[in-house]
Design a protein around this motif. Structure first.
Motif, PDB file in Angstrom:
ATOM      1  N   TYR A  54       0.847  -1.341  -0.073  1.00 49.61           N
ATOM      2  CA  TYR A  54      -0.076   0.149  -0.173  1.00 49.61           C
ATOM      3  C   TYR A  54       0.952   1.342  -0.045  1.00 49.61           C
ATOM      4  O   TYR A  54       2.234   1.097   0.288  1.00 49.61           O
ATOM      5  CB  TYR A  54      -0.701   0.250   1.075  1.00 49.61           C
ATOM      6  CG  TYR A  54      -0.251   0.209   2.472  1.00 49.61           C
ATOM      7  CD1 TYR A  54      -0.184   1.704   2.911  1.00 49.61           C
ATOM      8  CD2 TYR A  54       0.346  -0.567   3.189  1.00 49.61           C
ATOM      9  CE1 TYR A  54       0.548   2.251   4.020  1.00 49.61           C
ATOM     10  CE2 TYR A  54       1.081  -0.248   4.407  1.00 49.61           C
ATOM     11  CZ  TYR A  54       1.094   1.115   4.919  1.00 49.61           C
ATOM     12  OH  TYR A  54       1.930   1.391   6.031  1.00 49.61           O
ATOM     13  N   TRP A  71       0.167   5.804   0.755  1.00 48.17           N
ATOM     14  CA  TRP A  71      -0.891   6.934   0.896  1.00 48.17           C
ATOM     15  C   TRP A  71      -0.766   7.935  -0.320  1.00 48.17           C
ATOM     16  O   TRP A  71       0.130   8.229  -0.737  1.00 48.17           O
ATOM     17  CB  TRP A  71      -0.827   7.710   2.218  1.00 48.17           C
ATOM     18  CG  TRP A  71      -0.741   6.722   3.446  1.00 48.17           C
ATOM     19  CD1 TRP A  71      -0.094   5.950   4.322  1.00 48.17           C
ATOM     20  CD2 TRP A  71      -2.179   6.145   3.901  1.00 48.17           C
ATOM     21  NE1 TRP A  71      -0.597   5.243   5.102  1.00 48.17           N
ATOM     22  CE2 TRP A  71      -2.078   5.663   5.121  1.00 48.17           C
ATOM     23  CE3 TRP A  71      -3.601   6.620   3.419  1.00 48.17           C
ATOM     24  CZ2 TRP A  71      -2.997   5.048   5.707  1.00 48.17           C
ATOM     25  CZ3 TRP A  71      -4.632   6.022   4.238  1.00 48.17           C
ATOM     26  CH2 TRP A  71      -4.126   4.983   5.223  1.00 48.17           C
ATOM     27  N   LEU A 100      -6.297   5.597   0.735  1.00 50.13           N
ATOM     28  CA  LEU A 100      -5.509   4.531   0.782  1.00 50.13           C
ATOM     29  C   LEU A 100      -5.094   4.181  -0.634  1.00 50.13           C
ATOM     30  O   LEU A 100      -6.186   3.612  -0.988  1.00 50.13           O
ATOM     31  CB  LEU A 100      -6.105   3.489   1.492  1.00 50.13           C
ATOM     32  CG  LEU A 100      -5.028   2.061   1.896  1.00 50.13           C
ATOM     33  CD1 LEU A 100      -3.694   2.594   2.435  1.00 50.13           C
ATOM     34  CD2 LEU A 100      -5.904   1.230   2.853  1.00 50.13           C
ATOM     35  N   ALA A 120      -4.156   0.803  -2.550  1.00 44.78           N
ATOM     36  CA  ALA A 120      -4.121  -0.394  -2.176  1.00 44.78           C
ATOM     37  C   ALA A 120      -3.359  -1.009  -3.447  1.00 44.78           C
ATOM     38  O   ALA A 120      -3.691  -0.897  -4.473  1.00 44.78           O
ATOM     39  CB  ALA A 120      -5.463  -1.358  -2.131  1.00 44.78           C
ATOM     40  N   ARG A 121      -2.163  -1.722  -2.893  1.00 47.19           N
ATOM     41  CA  ARG A 121      -1.323  -2.504  -4.119  1.00 47.19           C
ATOM     42  C   ARG A 121      -1.666  -3.953  -4.293  1.00 47.19           C
ATOM     43  O   ARG A 121      -2.644  -4.012  -3.259  1.00 47.19           O
ATOM     44  CB  ARG A 121       0.277  -2.336  -3.978  1.00 47.19           C
ATOM     45  CG  ARG A 121       0.689  -0.949  -3.646  1.00 47.19           C
ATOM     46  CD  ARG A 121       0.463   0.050  -5.023  1.00 47.19           C
ATOM     47  NE  ARG A 121       0.874   1.396  -4.550  1.00 47.19           N
ATOM     48  CZ  ARG A 121       0.784   2.355  -5.298  1.00 47.19           C
ATOM     49  NH1 ARG A 121       0.017   2.212  -6.205  1.00 47.19           N
ATOM     50  NH2 ARG A 121       1.375   3.528  -5.128  1.00 47.19           N
ATOM     51  N   LEU A 165      -2.395  -6.119  -0.715  1.00 51.31           N
ATOM     52  CA  LEU A 165      -3.478  -5.612  -0.020  1.00 51.31           C
ATOM     53  C   LEU A 165      -4.677  -5.686  -0.644  1.00 51.31           C
ATOM     54  O   LEU A 165      -5.879  -6.005   0.072  1.00 51.31           O
ATOM     55  CB  LEU A 165      -3.458  -3.924   0.260  1.00 51.31           C
ATOM     56  CG  LEU A 165      -4.560  -3.415   1.306  1.00 51.31           C
ATOM     57  CD1 LEU A 165      -4.521  -4.034   2.664  1.00 51.31           C
ATOM     58  CD2 LEU A 165      -4.185  -1.931   1.406  1.00 51.31           C
ATOM     59  N   ARG A 166      -4.985  -5.545  -1.883  1.00 48.22           N
ATOM     60  CA  ARG A 166      -6.172  -5.850  -2.766  1.00 48.22           C
ATOM     61  C   ARG A 166      -6.595  -7.217  -2.502  1.00 48.22           C
ATOM     62  O   ARG A 166      -7.842  -7.521  -2.388  1.00 48.22           O
ATOM     63  CB  ARG A 166      -6.007  -5.251  -4.062  1.00 48.22           C
ATOM     64  CG  ARG A 166      -5.837  -3.875  -4.435  1.00 48.22           C
ATOM     65  CD  ARG A 166      -5.825  -3.726  -6.019  1.00 48.22           C
ATOM     66  NE  ARG A 166      -6.856  -4.389  -6.557  1.00 48.22           N
ATOM     67  CZ  ARG A 166      -6.621  -4.873  -8.172  1.00 48.22           C
ATOM     68  NH1 ARG A 166      -5.644  -4.856  -8.714  1.00 48.22           N
ATOM     69  NH2 ARG A 166      -7.676  -5.706  -8.392  1.00 48.22           N
TER      70      ARG A 166
END
Length: 287
Positions: A77, A79, A114, A116-117, A120-121
């Motif tokens: 992730y 920001w 956020l 999400a990469r 995280l996705r």
């Protein structure tokens, strides 16, 4: 899916033709909820397996392409700093210069900002298929980080809190074995080595993926590729090259493989001058 046979049938419907070993490995990965590490030469169908599983299961495919220097921020992730800054300026303007610092700070670290990469996705969107492609290109530090994520299927974001998958994603890791993957990661995963397809299976793949191909041409192309893979080439051709070569021959109107046409279309199947010269001088292009 209740058996390797069901997995094989589902993959077959997507156009991916698995052998018994691949179907069993995929079934065990799903039933045991363990990542599956697939290794093999480029072009043996490692990435295509993950793509086919996502289609067969009707879930999203999330791909993390590894490369030298990849770090946790690129995989997990980040920001959205420009939007956060714009948000602060908006709050400041709306407050007439009397901005509550604590409230402003807490409003910055929300899902709205956020980014999400892939990792995280995958935790957020599970059930899904997570493809960690070419893990052998990443460094030791990233491999250790990935092992931690796959052990718990959860991550802790300091400003945000914990994100935990409602159910583990189906994880397929691929490696071309440019370096050895560490034993700790291998122990966490199930393992399967993918070979190049045999003659009959390669013919079946060509005819499945290229429905209009002449049966004789498919057999001759597959036989030529089998002979090439027995040679000491810098990059042995994979299934993708088999498909490209067959399509090139079809574009030229060929319904069979002759030495001259094969030689003039080698650029579709071999990517190194040394390989092309070695193949042409060896006589393996003769039908």
């Amino acid at each position: 899916m209740k058996s390797p046979a069901e997995v094989a049938a589902a993959l077959d419907e997507t156009g991916y033709l698995p052998d018994d070993g691949i179907a069993t490995a995929a079934f065990l990965a799903m039933s045991m909820r363990r990542p599956l590490l697939t290794e093999g030469e480029p072009g043996t169908g490692k990435t295509a397996l993950a793509q086919a599983l996502s289609v067969a299961l009707g879930v999203n495919l999330i791909r993390l392409q590894c490369h030298e220097g990849i770090d946790a921020a690129q995989a997990l992730y980040d920001w959205d700093f420009p939007r956060q800054l714009l948000h602060l300026r908006t709050l400041e303007a709306a407050s007439g210069g009397e901005l509550d610092a604590d409230a402003a700070e807490s409003s910055l670290y929300t899902p709205r900002f956020l980014l999400a990469r892939p990792l995280l996705r995958a935790l957020q969107e599970a059930p899904c298929v997570l493809l960690v492609d070419e893990i052998d290109r990443a460094d030791d530090e990233f491999e250790a980080f990935l092992l931690e994520v796959l052990s718990e299927y959860a991550v802790s974001i300091p400003e945000y809190g914990e994100v935990r998958a409602a159910e583990p994603p189906i994880v397929i890791l691929t490696s071309n074995r440019t370096r050895e993957v560490h034993d700790a990661l291998k122990r966490r995963c199930l393992y399967h080595w993918l070979e190049h397809p045999g003659l009959e299976r390669e013919v079946a793949i060509l005819r499945r993926r290229l429905p209009g191909v002449d049966a004789r041409l498919a057999e001759q192309v597959a036989a030529a590729l089998q002979r090439m893979r027995q040679m000491e080439l810098l990059k042995p051709p994979g299934v993708a090259e088999a498909l490209d070569w067959t399509q090139a021959l079809q574009a030229l109107g060929a319904d069979s493989l002759d030495t001259e046409t094969a030689a003039t279309t080698l650029g579709a199947v071999l990517k190194y001058r040394e390989d092309a010269e070695r193949v042409q001088s060896s006589g393996v292009l003769a039908p």
